[in-house]
Design a protein around this motif. Structure first.
Motif, PDB file in Angstrom:
ATOM      1  N   GLU A 272     -31.343  -0.596  17.430  1.00 43.66           N
ATOM      2  CA  GLU A 272     -32.485   0.183  16.954  1.00 43.66           C
ATOM      3  C   GLU A 272     -33.490   0.521  18.060  1.00 43.66           C
ATOM      4  O   GLU A 272     -33.906   1.676  18.191  1.00 43.66           O
ATOM      5  CB  GLU A 272     -33.184  -0.581  15.834  1.00 43.66           C
ATOM      6  CG  GLU A 272     -34.420   0.094  15.306  1.00 43.66           C
ATOM      7  CD  GLU A 272     -35.085  -0.759  14.265  1.00 43.66           C
ATOM      8  OE1 GLU A 272     -34.801  -0.548  13.073  1.00 43.66           O
ATOM      9  OE2 GLU A 272     -35.888  -1.644  14.641  1.00 43.66           O
ATOM     10  N   ASN A 273     -33.895  -0.451  18.857  1.00 36.36           N
ATOM     11  CA  ASN A 273     -34.890  -0.186  19.894  1.00 36.36           C
ATOM     12  C   ASN A 273     -34.385   0.827  20.916  1.00 36.36           C
ATOM     13  O   ASN A 273     -35.127   1.724  21.323  1.00 36.36           O
ATOM     14  CB  ASN A 273     -35.325  -1.484  20.587  1.00 36.36           C
ATOM     15  CG  ASN A 273     -36.225  -2.318  19.692  1.00 36.36           C
ATOM     16  OD1 ASN A 273     -37.020  -1.791  18.924  1.00 36.36           O
ATOM     17  ND2 ASN A 273     -36.087  -3.622  19.780  1.00 36.36           N
ATOM     18  N   LYS A 274     -33.144   0.703  21.318  1.00 37.73           N
ATOM     19  CA  LYS A 274     -32.587   1.668  22.275  1.00 37.73           C
ATOM     20  C   LYS A 274     -32.507   3.054  21.637  1.00 37.73           C
ATOM     21  O   LYS A 274     -32.811   4.059  22.279  1.00 37.73           O
ATOM     22  CB  LYS A 274     -31.215   1.219  22.765  1.00 37.73           C
ATOM     23  CG  LYS A 274     -30.699   2.088  23.888  1.00 37.73           C
ATOM     24  CD  LYS A 274     -29.578   1.449  24.648  1.00 37.73           C
ATOM     25  CE  LYS A 274     -29.258   2.330  25.852  1.00 37.73           C
ATOM     26  NZ  LYS A 274     -28.227   1.783  26.671  1.00 37.73           N
ATOM     27  N   PHE A 275     -32.118   3.119  20.386  1.00 35.58           N
ATOM     28  CA  PHE A 275     -32.055   4.380  19.642  1.00 35.58           C
ATOM     29  C   PHE A 275     -33.424   5.068  19.640  1.00 35.58           C
ATOM     30  O   PHE A 275     -33.546   6.242  19.989  1.00 35.58           O
ATOM     31  CB  PHE A 275     -31.576   4.100  18.209  1.00 35.58           C
ATOM     32  CG  PHE A 275     -31.593   5.281  17.291  1.00 35.58           C
ATOM     33  CD1 PHE A 275     -30.626   6.268  17.381  1.00 35.58           C
ATOM     34  CD2 PHE A 275     -32.575   5.401  16.316  1.00 35.58           C
ATOM     35  CE1 PHE A 275     -30.629   7.365  16.523  1.00 35.58           C
ATOM     36  CE2 PHE A 275     -32.593   6.489  15.448  1.00 35.58           C
ATOM     37  CZ  PHE A 275     -31.614   7.473  15.561  1.00 35.58           C
ATOM     38  N   ILE A 276     -34.465   4.323  19.298  1.00 40.06           N
ATOM     39  CA  ILE A 276     -35.811   4.899  19.227  1.00 40.06           C
ATOM     40  C   ILE A 276     -36.319   5.256  20.627  1.00 40.06           C
ATOM     41  O   ILE A 276     -36.913   6.325  20.823  1.00 40.06           O
ATOM     42  CB  ILE A 276     -36.791   3.948  18.513  1.00 40.06           C
ATOM     43  CG1 ILE A 276     -36.318   3.674  17.079  1.00 40.06           C
ATOM     44  CG2 ILE A 276     -38.196   4.548  18.494  1.00 40.06           C
ATOM     45  CD1 ILE A 276     -37.057   2.546  16.373  1.00 40.06           C
ATOM     46  N   ARG A 277     -36.087   4.402  21.610  1.00 41.83           N
ATOM     47  CA  ARG A 277     -36.494   4.704  22.992  1.00 41.83           C
ATOM     48  C   ARG A 277     -35.832   5.990  23.482  1.00 41.83           C
ATOM     49  O   ARG A 277     -36.462   6.819  24.137  1.00 41.83           O
ATOM     50  CB  ARG A 277     -36.124   3.559  23.938  1.00 41.83           C
ATOM     51  CG  ARG A 277     -37.219   2.543  24.126  1.00 41.83           C
ATOM     52  CD  ARG A 277     -36.973   1.611  25.305  1.00 41.83           C
ATOM     53  NE  ARG A 277     -35.628   1.086  25.440  1.00 41.83           N
ATOM     54  CZ  ARG A 277     -35.178  -0.017  24.854  1.00 41.83           C
ATOM     55  NH1 ARG A 277     -35.974  -0.743  24.090  1.00 41.83           N
ATOM     56  NH2 ARG A 277     -33.936  -0.419  25.038  1.00 41.83           N
ATOM     57  N   ASN A 278     -34.560   6.157  23.180  1.00 39.14           N
ATOM     58  CA  ASN A 278     -33.848   7.356  23.620  1.00 39.14           C
ATOM     59  C   ASN A 278     -34.341   8.614  22.909  1.00 39.14           C
ATOM     60  O   ASN A 278     -34.393   9.686  23.511  1.00 39.14           O
ATOM     61  CB  ASN A 278     -32.340   7.184  23.457  1.00 39.14           C
ATOM     62  CG  ASN A 278     -31.773   6.235  24.485  1.00 39.14           C
ATOM     63  OD1 ASN A 278     -32.342   6.043  25.562  1.00 39.14           O
ATOM     64  ND2 ASN A 278     -30.645   5.621  24.170  1.00 39.14           N
ATOM     65  N   ILE A 279     -34.719   8.479  21.647  1.00 37.70           N
ATOM     66  CA  ILE A 279     -35.334   9.614  20.954  1.00 37.70           C
ATOM     67  C   ILE A 279     -36.650   9.957  21.644  1.00 37.70           C
ATOM     68  O   ILE A 279     -36.930  11.121  21.941  1.00 37.70           O
ATOM     69  CB  ILE A 279     -35.574   9.315  19.458  1.00 37.70           C
ATOM     70  CG1 ILE A 279     -34.255   9.309  18.696  1.00 37.70           C
ATOM     71  CG2 ILE A 279     -36.537  10.334  18.849  1.00 37.70           C
ATOM     72  CD1 ILE A 279     -34.387   8.942  17.235  1.00 37.70           C
ATOM     73  N   LYS A 280     -37.461   8.944  21.899  1.00 39.81           N
ATOM     74  CA  LYS A 280     -38.758   9.162  22.544  1.00 39.81           C
ATOM     75  C   LYS A 280     -38.580   9.851  23.904  1.00 39.81           C
ATOM     76  O   LYS A 280     -39.300  10.796  24.228  1.00 39.81           O
ATOM     77  CB  LYS A 280     -39.478   7.828  22.714  1.00 39.81           C
ATOM     78  CG  LYS A 280     -40.890   7.948  23.246  1.00 39.81           C
ATOM     79  CD  LYS A 280     -41.515   6.594  23.440  1.00 39.81           C
ATOM     80  CE  LYS A 280     -41.225   6.185  24.868  1.00 39.81           C
ATOM     81  NZ  LYS A 280     -42.122   5.196  25.403  1.00 39.81           N
ATOM     82  N   LYS A 281     -37.602   9.419  24.677  1.00 42.47           N
ATOM     83  CA  LYS A 281     -37.335  10.014  25.991  1.00 42.47           C
ATOM     84  C   LYS A 281     -36.783  11.438  25.870  1.00 42.47           C
ATOM     85  O   LYS A 281     -36.808  12.184  26.836  1.00 42.47           O
ATOM     86  CB  LYS A 281     -36.345   9.153  26.770  1.00 42.47           C
ATOM     87  CG  LYS A 281     -36.925   7.835  27.229  1.00 42.47           C
ATOM     88  CD  LYS A 281     -35.863   7.006  27.934  1.00 42.47           C
ATOM     89  CE  LYS A 281     -36.401   5.655  28.357  1.00 42.47           C
ATOM     90  NZ  LYS A 281     -35.351   4.811  28.970  1.00 42.47           N
TER      91      LYS A 281
END
Length: 161
Positions: free
Chosen positions: A74-83
């Motif tokens: 989840e955290n990587k998913f959200i970080r990648n969306i943010k980026k």
């Protein structure tokens, strides 16, 4: 966006639209089902759990996605969306509420491995965005009411941190 089912609605309101999914089968199906000259859009195979997109977007929406993302990813998913968003970009997330799961038929719950309450969903996304607004839905009525009775949750996240 799986088969891109809401893409034509979104396409009416934006200048450009790119539909993505990690599964090529869904992208091919989406192209056949949704693409036309009247509704021009791009399609790409991309896994947001692995990396951000090369192009940055004004906005991203992910309806019925987060509940299928393993909590460890989840955290990587959200970080990648943010980026993948521009500096002042916005994100719309939509998912079934945790509370609604006890009323859902088994076939719908099968892949729902990451449902959350409204407060937990907001807390999760506040780590990545300055502004997070929660909306909920019951029987096709969108509101900001009593979340524990909501069937579906929407987040509008703005200004990535």
């Amino acid at each position: 966006a799986c088969d891109g089912w809401p893409s034509r609605l979104v396409q009416n309101e934006v200048k450009k639209l790119t539909v993505s999914d990690f599964d090529k089968t869904f992208i091919e199906y989406g192209k056949k089902k949704n693409y036309s000259k009247k509704f021009p859009m791009k399609f790409m195979v991309h896994d947001m759990c692995i990396k951000p997109t090369k192009v940055k977007y004004d906005g991203i929406y992910a309806l019925d996605v987060i509940e299928h993302i393993h909590p460890k990813k989840e955290n990587k998913f959200i970080r990648n969306i943010k980026k993948s968003l521009l500096k002042n970009g916005s994100l719309i997330i939509g998912c079934p509420s945790l509370e609604s799961q006890k009323y859902s038929p088994g076939y719908k719950k099968k892949g729902h491995i990451n449902c959350k309450s409204a407060s937990k969903l907001k807390t999760t996304f506040k780590k990545y965005f300055h502004n997070v607004f929660v909306f909920s839905m019951n029987d096709e009525v969108l509101h900001t009411g009593f979340y524990k009775m909501s069937q579906y949750l929407f987040l509008l996240c703005t200004n990535p941190k």
